[in-house]
Design a protein around this motif. Sequence first.
Motif, PDB file in Angstrom:
ATOM      1  N   GLN A 124       0.861  -1.184   0.000  1.00 38.90           N
ATOM      2  CA  GLN A 124       0.000   0.000   0.000  1.00 38.90           C
ATOM      3  C   GLN A 124       0.895   1.230   0.000  1.00 38.90           C
ATOM      4  O   GLN A 124       1.653   1.453   0.941  1.00 38.90           O
ATOM      5  CB  GLN A 124      -0.916   0.000   1.214  1.00 38.90           C
ATOM      6  N   SER A 125       0.815   2.023  -1.052  1.00 38.10           N
ATOM      7  CA  SER A 125       1.635   3.235  -1.169  1.00 38.10           C
ATOM      8  C   SER A 125       0.960   4.406  -0.476  1.00 38.10           C
ATOM      9  O   SER A 125      -0.270   4.516  -0.468  1.00 38.10           O
ATOM     10  CB  SER A 125       1.848   3.593  -2.638  1.00 38.10           C
ATOM     11  N   SER A 126       1.784   5.310   0.059  1.00 45.05           N
ATOM     12  CA  SER A 126       1.235   6.543   0.621  1.00 45.05           C
ATOM     13  C   SER A 126       0.753   7.416  -0.526  1.00 45.05           C
ATOM     14  O   SER A 126       1.095   7.195  -1.691  1.00 45.05           O
ATOM     15  CB  SER A 126       2.300   7.267   1.447  1.00 45.05           C
ATOM     16  N   SER A 127      -0.068   8.410  -0.233  1.00 53.11           N
ATOM     17  CA  SER A 127      -0.664   9.245  -1.273  1.00 53.11           C
ATOM     18  C   SER A 127       0.383   9.966  -2.112  1.00 53.11           C
ATOM     19  O   SER A 127       0.169  10.193  -3.293  1.00 53.11           O
ATOM     20  CB  SER A 127      -1.643  10.242  -0.666  1.00 53.11           C
ATOM     21  N   LYS A 130       3.332   8.727  -2.701  1.00 49.92           N
ATOM     22  CA  LYS A 130       4.187   7.656  -3.251  1.00 49.92           C
ATOM     23  C   LYS A 130       5.599   7.639  -2.666  1.00 49.92           C
ATOM     24  O   LYS A 130       6.497   7.023  -3.209  1.00 49.92           O
ATOM     25  CB  LYS A 130       4.282   7.756  -4.781  1.00 49.92           C
ATOM     26  N   ASP A 147       6.326   6.433   0.357  1.00 51.07           N
ATOM     27  CA  ASP A 147       6.474   5.334   1.300  1.00 51.07           C
ATOM     28  C   ASP A 147       5.496   4.225   0.926  1.00 51.07           C
ATOM     29  O   ASP A 147       4.489   4.456   0.271  1.00 51.07           O
ATOM     30  CB  ASP A 147       6.208   5.823   2.726  1.00 51.07           C
ATOM     31  N   GLU A 148       5.816   3.018   1.358  1.00 53.44           N
ATOM     32  CA  GLU A 148       4.928   1.886   1.122  1.00 53.44           C
ATOM     33  C   GLU A 148       4.936   1.010   2.357  1.00 53.44           C
ATOM     34  O   GLU A 148       5.954   0.858   3.011  1.00 53.44           O
ATOM     35  CB  GLU A 148       5.384   1.083  -0.093  1.00 53.44           C
ATOM     36  N   ARG A 149       3.787   0.451   2.657  1.00 51.18           N
ATOM     37  CA  ARG A 149       3.706  -0.496   3.762  1.00 51.18           C
ATOM     38  C   ARG A 149       3.052  -1.769   3.243  1.00 51.18           C
ATOM     39  O   ARG A 149       2.363  -1.778   2.228  1.00 51.18           O
ATOM     40  CB  ARG A 149       2.932   0.075   4.937  1.00 51.18           C
ATOM     41  N   SER A 185      -3.193   9.311   6.703  1.00 48.16           N
ATOM     42  CA  SER A 185      -2.385   9.883   5.631  1.00 48.16           C
ATOM     43  C   SER A 185      -2.249   8.953   4.436  1.00 48.16           C
ATOM     44  O   SER A 185      -1.675   9.318   3.425  1.00 48.16           O
ATOM     45  CB  SER A 185      -0.998  10.235   6.161  1.00 48.16           C
ATOM     46  N   TYR A 186      -2.769   7.723   4.555  1.00 48.38           N
ATOM     47  CA  TYR A 186      -2.676   6.758   3.459  1.00 48.38           C
ATOM     48  C   TYR A 186      -3.968   6.767   2.642  1.00 48.38           C
ATOM     49  O   TYR A 186      -5.049   6.687   3.171  1.00 48.38           O
ATOM     50  CB  TYR A 186      -2.443   5.340   3.990  1.00 48.38           C
ATOM     51  N   LYS A 187      -3.819   6.871   1.342  1.00 48.55           N
ATOM     52  CA  LYS A 187      -4.965   6.753   0.451  1.00 48.55           C
ATOM     53  C   LYS A 187      -4.451   6.080  -0.812  1.00 48.55           C
ATOM     54  O   LYS A 187      -3.544   6.579  -1.439  1.00 48.55           O
ATOM     55  CB  LYS A 187      -5.557   8.108   0.119  1.00 48.55           C
TER      56      LYS A 187
END
Length: 95
Positions: A13-16, A18, A20-22, A84-86
């Motif tokens: 899952q990328s942060s909005s 891009k 960071d990714e988790r 903050s993640y979308k």
Amino acid sequence: MFPQIADSVCVGQSSSDKSDERVVLFLKMKSGFEFDSNLVTLVSNAIREKLSPRHVPAVILPVEDIPVSIYIYIYIHINIDISSYKAFIKTLSVY
């Protein structure tokens, strides 16, 4: 290793922005078993010991089902909006 887990799928899952990714691990429980914090700890510890701390998912969540096509592929289409993640995740994994 975990008889209470029927199936699972792991996605990035990328942060909005891009930057960071988790990793998110989804677990489908077998009938009669419940998802709880103890299971999350057991799964996390097993991944940490068998693979490495780097491989431990940031989030482990329960799901009712994991869709499987007639071609034995797992398709995940998840719309996630968490603080903050979308992200709109479209992951294709071999079952």
